[in-house]
Design a protein around this motif. Structure first.
Motif, PDB file in Angstrom:
ATOM      1  N   TRP A   1       0.835  -1.210   0.000  1.00 11.35           N
ATOM      2  CA  TRP A   1       0.000   0.000   0.000  1.00 11.35           C
ATOM      3  C   TRP A   1       0.863   1.250   0.000  1.00 11.35           C
ATOM      4  O   TRP A   1       0.594   2.209  -0.738  1.00 11.35           O
ATOM      5  CB  TRP A   1      -0.885  -0.015   1.236  1.00 11.35           C
ATOM      6  N   LEU A   2       1.904   1.271   0.821  1.00 13.88           N
ATOM      7  CA  LEU A   2       2.777   2.442   0.912  1.00 13.88           C
ATOM      8  C   LEU A   2       3.439   2.729  -0.428  1.00 13.88           C
ATOM      9  O   LEU A   2       3.449   3.869  -0.899  1.00 13.88           O
ATOM     10  CB  LEU A   2       3.840   2.209   1.983  1.00 13.88           C
ATOM     11  N   VAL A   3       3.953   1.680  -1.063  1.00 15.01           N
ATOM     12  CA  VAL A   3       4.618   1.866  -2.349  1.00 15.01           C
ATOM     13  C   VAL A   3       3.624   2.329  -3.399  1.00 15.01           C
ATOM     14  O   VAL A   3       3.903   3.237  -4.200  1.00 15.01           O
ATOM     15  CB  VAL A   3       5.306   0.557  -2.782  1.00 15.01           C
ATOM     16  N   ALA A   4       2.421   1.725  -3.388  1.00  9.61           N
ATOM     17  CA  ALA A   4       1.405   2.110  -4.376  1.00  9.61           C
ATOM     18  C   ALA A   4       1.007   3.567  -4.224  1.00  9.61           C
ATOM     19  O   ALA A   4       0.878   4.303  -5.219  1.00  9.61           O
ATOM     20  CB  ALA A   4       0.183   1.202  -4.235  1.00  9.61           C
ATOM     21  N   TYR A   5       0.811   4.025  -2.989  1.00 14.02           N
ATOM     22  CA  TYR A   5       0.430   5.415  -2.757  1.00 14.02           C
ATOM     23  C   TYR A   5       1.580   6.376  -3.062  1.00 14.02           C
ATOM     24  O   TYR A   5       1.344   7.531  -3.450  1.00 14.02           O
ATOM     25  CB  TYR A   5      -0.039   5.595  -1.306  1.00 14.02           C
TER      26      TYR A   5
ATOM     27  N   VAL B   1       9.698  23.759   8.144  1.00 13.58           N
ATOM     28  CA  VAL B   1      10.508  22.708   7.509  1.00 13.58           C
ATOM     29  C   VAL B   1       9.624  21.669   6.825  1.00 13.58           C
ATOM     30  O   VAL B   1      10.025  21.093   5.800  1.00 13.58           O
ATOM     31  CB  VAL B   1      11.464  22.040   8.522  1.00 13.58           C
ATOM     32  N   SER B   2       8.419  21.446   7.345  1.00 10.44           N
ATOM     33  CA  SER B   2       7.543  20.460   6.726  1.00 10.44           C
ATOM     34  C   SER B   2       7.001  20.956   5.387  1.00 10.44           C
ATOM     35  O   SER B   2       6.871  20.174   4.437  1.00 10.44           O
ATOM     36  CB  SER B   2       6.398  20.101   7.680  1.00 10.44           C
ATOM     37  N   VAL B   3       6.698  22.241   5.299  1.00  9.17           N
ATOM     38  CA  VAL B   3       6.348  22.814   3.993  1.00  9.17           C
ATOM     39  C   VAL B   3       7.524  22.682   3.037  1.00  9.17           C
ATOM     40  O   VAL B   3       7.362  22.338   1.856  1.00  9.17           O
ATOM     41  CB  VAL B   3       5.915  24.285   4.145  1.00  9.17           C
ATOM     42  N   GLY B   4       8.728  22.926   3.551  1.00 10.89           N
ATOM     43  CA  GLY B   4       9.923  22.750   2.732  1.00 10.89           C
ATOM     44  C   GLY B   4      10.073  21.326   2.241  1.00 10.89           C
ATOM     45  O   GLY B   4      10.499  21.092   1.098  1.00 10.89           O
ATOM     46  N   MET B   5       9.727  20.335   3.070  1.00 13.38           N
ATOM     47  CA  MET B   5       9.788  18.935   2.656  1.00 13.38           C
ATOM     48  C   MET B   5       8.892  18.677   1.454  1.00 13.38           C
ATOM     49  O   MET B   5       9.292  18.009   0.488  1.00 13.38           O
ATOM     50  CB  MET B   5       9.367  18.032   3.820  1.00 13.38           C
TER      51      MET B   5
ATOM     52  N   LEU C   1      -0.106  11.600   0.331  1.00  9.23           N
ATOM     53  CA  LEU C   1       0.772  10.801   1.180  1.00  9.23           C
ATOM     54  C   LEU C   1       1.935  11.635   1.696  1.00  9.23           C
ATOM     55  O   LEU C   1       2.273  11.587   2.887  1.00  9.23           O
ATOM     56  CB  LEU C   1       1.298   9.587   0.410  1.00  9.23           C
ATOM     57  N   VAL C   2       2.533  12.427   0.823  1.00  6.37           N
ATOM     58  CA  VAL C   2       3.654  13.277   1.230  1.00  6.37           C
ATOM     59  C   VAL C   2       3.192  14.346   2.217  1.00  6.37           C
ATOM     60  O   VAL C   2       3.884  14.644   3.203  1.00  6.37           O
ATOM     61  CB  VAL C   2       4.326  13.910  -0.010  1.00  6.37           C
ATOM     62  N   ILE C   3       2.024  14.929   1.993  1.00  6.76           N
ATOM     63  CA  ILE C   3       1.492  15.925   2.923  1.00  6.76           C
ATOM     64  C   ILE C   3       1.240  15.293   4.291  1.00  6.76           C
ATOM     65  O   ILE C   3       1.545  15.881   5.337  1.00  6.76           O
ATOM     66  CB  ILE C   3       0.205  16.557   2.366  1.00  6.76           C
ATOM     67  N   GLN C   4       0.685  14.081   4.308  1.00  7.83           N
ATOM     68  CA  GLN C   4       0.460  13.375   5.571  1.00  7.83           C
ATOM     69  C   GLN C   4       1.782  13.129   6.303  1.00  7.83           C
ATOM     70  O   GLN C   4       1.871  13.296   7.525  1.00  7.83           O
ATOM     71  CB  GLN C   4      -0.254  12.054   5.316  1.00  7.83           C
ATOM     72  N   LEU C   5       2.796  12.703   5.547  1.00 10.40           N
ATOM     73  CA  LEU C   5       4.117  12.491   6.137  1.00 10.40           C
ATOM     74  C   LEU C   5       4.647  13.783   6.739  1.00 10.40           C
ATOM     75  O   LEU C   5       5.177  13.802   7.864  1.00 10.40           O
ATOM     76  CB  LEU C   5       5.092  11.962   5.084  1.00 10.40           C
TER      77      LEU C   5
ATOM     78  N   ILE D   1       7.832  20.810  -0.766  1.00 10.80           N
ATOM     79  CA  ILE D   1       8.380  21.474  -1.955  1.00 10.80           C
ATOM     80  C   ILE D   1       9.585  20.704  -2.488  1.00 10.80           C
ATOM     81  O   ILE D   1       9.769  20.584  -3.706  1.00 10.80           O
ATOM     82  CB  ILE D   1       8.734  22.935  -1.642  1.00 10.80           C
ATOM     83  N   CYS D   2      10.420  20.175  -1.599  1.00 12.99           N
ATOM     84  CA  CYS D   2      11.555  19.350  -2.043  1.00 12.99           C
ATOM     85  C   CYS D   2      11.063  18.131  -2.820  1.00 12.99           C
ATOM     86  O   CYS D   2      11.703  17.701  -3.791  1.00 12.99           O
ATOM     87  CB  CYS D   2      12.401  18.912  -0.845  1.00 12.99           C
ATOM     88  N   TRP D   3       9.941  17.565  -2.399  1.00 10.31           N
ATOM     89  CA  TRP D   3       9.359  16.439  -3.140  1.00 10.31           C
ATOM     90  C   TRP D   3       8.903  16.888  -4.530  1.00 10.31           C
ATOM     91  O   TRP D   3       9.128  16.185  -5.525  1.00 10.31           O
ATOM     92  CB  TRP D   3       8.190  15.871  -2.345  1.00 10.31           C
ATOM     93  N   LEU D   4       8.279  18.062  -4.610  1.00 10.52           N
ATOM     94  CA  LEU D   4       7.853  18.580  -5.917  1.00 10.52           C
ATOM     95  C   LEU D   4       9.053  18.849  -6.822  1.00 10.52           C
ATOM     96  O   LEU D   4       8.996  18.602  -8.038  1.00 10.52           O
ATOM     97  CB  LEU D   4       7.038  19.859  -5.728  1.00 10.52           C
ATOM     98  N   VAL D   5      10.140  19.343  -6.244  1.00 14.98           N
ATOM     99  CA  VAL D   5      11.385  19.521  -7.008  1.00 14.98           C
ATOM    100  C   VAL D   5      11.865  18.174  -7.530  1.00 14.98           C
ATOM    101  O   VAL D   5      12.257  18.034  -8.698  1.00 14.98           O
ATOM    102  CB  VAL D   5      12.469  20.183  -6.137  1.00 14.98           C
ATOM    103  N   SER D   6      11.834  17.165  -6.675  1.00 12.32           N
ATOM    104  CA  SER D   6      12.329  15.841  -7.051  1.00 12.32           C
ATOM    105  C   SER D   6      11.544  15.258  -8.215  1.00 12.32           C
ATOM    106  O   SER D   6      12.111  14.580  -9.093  1.00 12.32           O
ATOM    107  CB  SER D   6      12.267  14.900  -5.850  1.00 12.32           C
TER     108      SER D   6
END
Length: 541
Positions: A25-29, A115-119, A39-43, A121-126
């Motif tokens: 489930w984690l990998v699929a999401y 820092v969580s907002v930064g996380m 999922l990233v926002i929840q994290l 955005i870093c995902w969106l960059v990735s």
């Protein structure tokens, strides 16, 4: 007749199936277009909540950092600049504390929200550089990077750059790909937002400019409208701040020159070496934990026993990697190399006082730069492993945080810089002012280190006034000091005391002078005692 009961294996099988289903489930999401953002926002939210509670426990015997108190003070009046820095960090603090009270826990929540907002955005960059599987690995590596947890406890312009600088990189990668005038507008606005955080972001903006010139596909980008529209947009967006800068006689530049220029070459070399080692050590942690997550992919135990080298080598392979956009990865590599090497070399060349905190904003691209190496192969099981490592370490730190705080306090029981009772002093001085004048305490004077906690912790929240410094925040003036009166607060061991006493004698020769001592008790443990020179000047009649 006796019978023997044989335990059923069904619960164990069910547990195993549930475990595998959760991992799937984690990998699929993490890779599904419709679910991965949530999922990233929840994290990020979970990270912010856990680490806010950790910081509340770790800092229970401490007052908030003076930078945090200063940002709170800036946020009480929305200006186009605050003497030392551009205004964005003060604006955000002002908006945050319109919702939350001026308490310690709210400052830690602000830092972790940042820092969580930064996380995210870093995902969106990735996602602009690698596939969703690798992007999720990157964001969890960022969560493990100490700048985004332990070291991210104090909200200030350095920490806010973990939001604005990833936005600039995201806007640049978008503009580099689309090369439209609309993408140029977004890049220009992102650049202006970053510049309104701290002028230090010029290092990242400069690195992006150099990346655009060095990249093999530079002509496609440079011949498009995107970079030129970006420059024009950023210039226009910065006009109000530039006007303020001129009106204030470029006081932030005076502050930087007075504070960070040094002539001792040996000290410069020592500071640069400390900067490099400090940031390399911090970056080693997420890299090592990601390597561990890759090593623990099944059948890791069999490999450990039969072919241990394969645990490392199986993650590397030759050939084309469809999970990496090599063109965009080149941008990331170039930018990160420039911002890693440029500041230390600049400090050596221009004899600049190099602070380790200046690296806070410059290395958020390192996890992506590593994961974007095409030869690296990332299996699905790695995602579950890295999340499990993050969760175990975070929860373990939460459980251990009261013990860690107690040990730190016992080891540093005489450290007044960390454990001095400034909040208690703020409340006592508020009562002293009210008992004398039956009015609000409006102005506190002294050094930043002494008076910013008074601004934050006093129920009256007086405005800070720092005499004998050229970089006034603009929140108060000498006329305010004379009209409303003030309380001067000074550490008697500070070498600047004679100059301050001379100022008090000139401004308020009849000021009442007293000595106060404060001490904090936390969970029955006494902190260090601090003695203060206090100067109480009444309001004008």
């Amino acid at each position: 007749m006796s019978t023997t009961s044989i335990p059923s294996a069904r619960p164990r099988v069910k547990a195993r199936v549930s475990f595998d289903r959760f991992r799937a489930w984690l990998v699929a999401y993490a890779i599904a277009p419709s679910a991965r953002l949530w999922l990233v926002i929840q994290l990020a939210i979970l990270h912010a909540v856990i680490w806010t509670f950790i910081l509340i426990n770790l800092k229970a015997a401490q007052d908030v950092h003076m930078d945090v108190a200063e940002a709170w003070g800036w946020g009480q009046k929305f200006l186009w600049g605050y003497g030392k820095h551009p205004p964005l960090s003060g604006w955000i603090a002002g908006l945050w504390f319109k919702v939350f009270p001026a308490t310690d826990w709210a400052t830690y929540a602000l830092a972790m929200a940042t820092v969580s907002v930064g996380m995210v955005i870093c995902w969106l960059v990735s996602l602009r550089v690698v596939d969703p599987r690798r992007a999720f690995l990157v964001v969890v590596m960022v969560a493990l990077y100490p700048i985004f947890n332990f070291k991210g406890f104090k909200y200030n312009p350095d920490l806010l750059q973990l939001v604005t600088l990833p936005l600039v990189v995201l806007a640049y990668l978008n503009a580099f790909e689309k090369r439209s005038w609309q993408s140029g507008v977004w890049l220009g606005l992102a650049g202006a937002l970053a510049l309104m955080t701290k002028y230090w972001v010029l290092t990242m903006i400069g690195a992006i400019g150099l990346a655009a010139l060095i990249h093999p596909e530079r002509m496609r980008f440079l011949l498009s409208p995107a970079p030129w529209v970006a420059i024009a947009t950023m210039a226009v967006a910065m006009i109000p701040h530039i006007i303020w800068l001129a009106d204030s006689h470029f006081v932030p530049l005076t502050y930087a020159g007075d504070t960070y220029s040094i002539e001792d070459a040996g000290l410069v070399h020592q500071l640069v070496l400390g900067y490099v080692l400090h940031n390399a050590g911090l970056l080693a942690l997420p890299a090592a934990l990601a390597a561990l997550a890759m090593a623990l992919v099944p059948p890791w135990w069999t490999l450990l026993l039969r072919a241990p080298l394969r645990i490392v080598t199986r993650a590397w392979a030759r050939g084309v990697n469809p999970g990496v956009d090599v063109s965009q990865a080149r941008n990331v590599w170039i930018i990160q190399i420039i911002v890693a090497a440029g500041p230390p070399l600049g400090a050596l060349a221009f004899s600049i006082y190099m602070k380790t905190d200046w690296g806070i904003s410059l290395f958020f691209l390192v996890p992506l730069a590593l994961v974007a190496i095409p030869a690296l192969r990332v299996q699905s099981a790695v995602l579950f492993n890295i999340v499990a490592i993050w969760l175990v370490l975070s929860v373990a730190t939460l459980v251990a945080s009261p013990w860690i705080a107690a040990r730190e306090m016992a080891a540093n029981k005489d450290n007044t810089a960390t454990y001095g009772a400034r909040s208690e002093l703020a409340r006592e001085l508020t009562q002293a002012w009210h008992s004398r004048f039956a009015s609000r305490w409006a102005v506190v004077a002294g050094t930043m280190e002494s008076i910013q906690p008074m601004v934050f912790y006093s129920p009256d929240h007086p405005v800070a006034f720092i005499p004998n410094e050229a970089w006034s925040s603009g929140l108060s003036s000498l006329d305010d000091v004379k009209t409303y009166g003030f309380i001067g607060v000074f550490d008697p061991t500070d070498g600047r005391l004679p100059a301050f006493e001379k100022w008090v004698s000139e401004i308020a020769p009849n000021a009442e002078r007293i000595v106060m001592t404060t001490r904090r008790f936390t969970h029955g443990k006494a902190g260090p005692a601090m003695t203060w020179n206090i100067y109480i000047a009444p309001p004008a009649k």
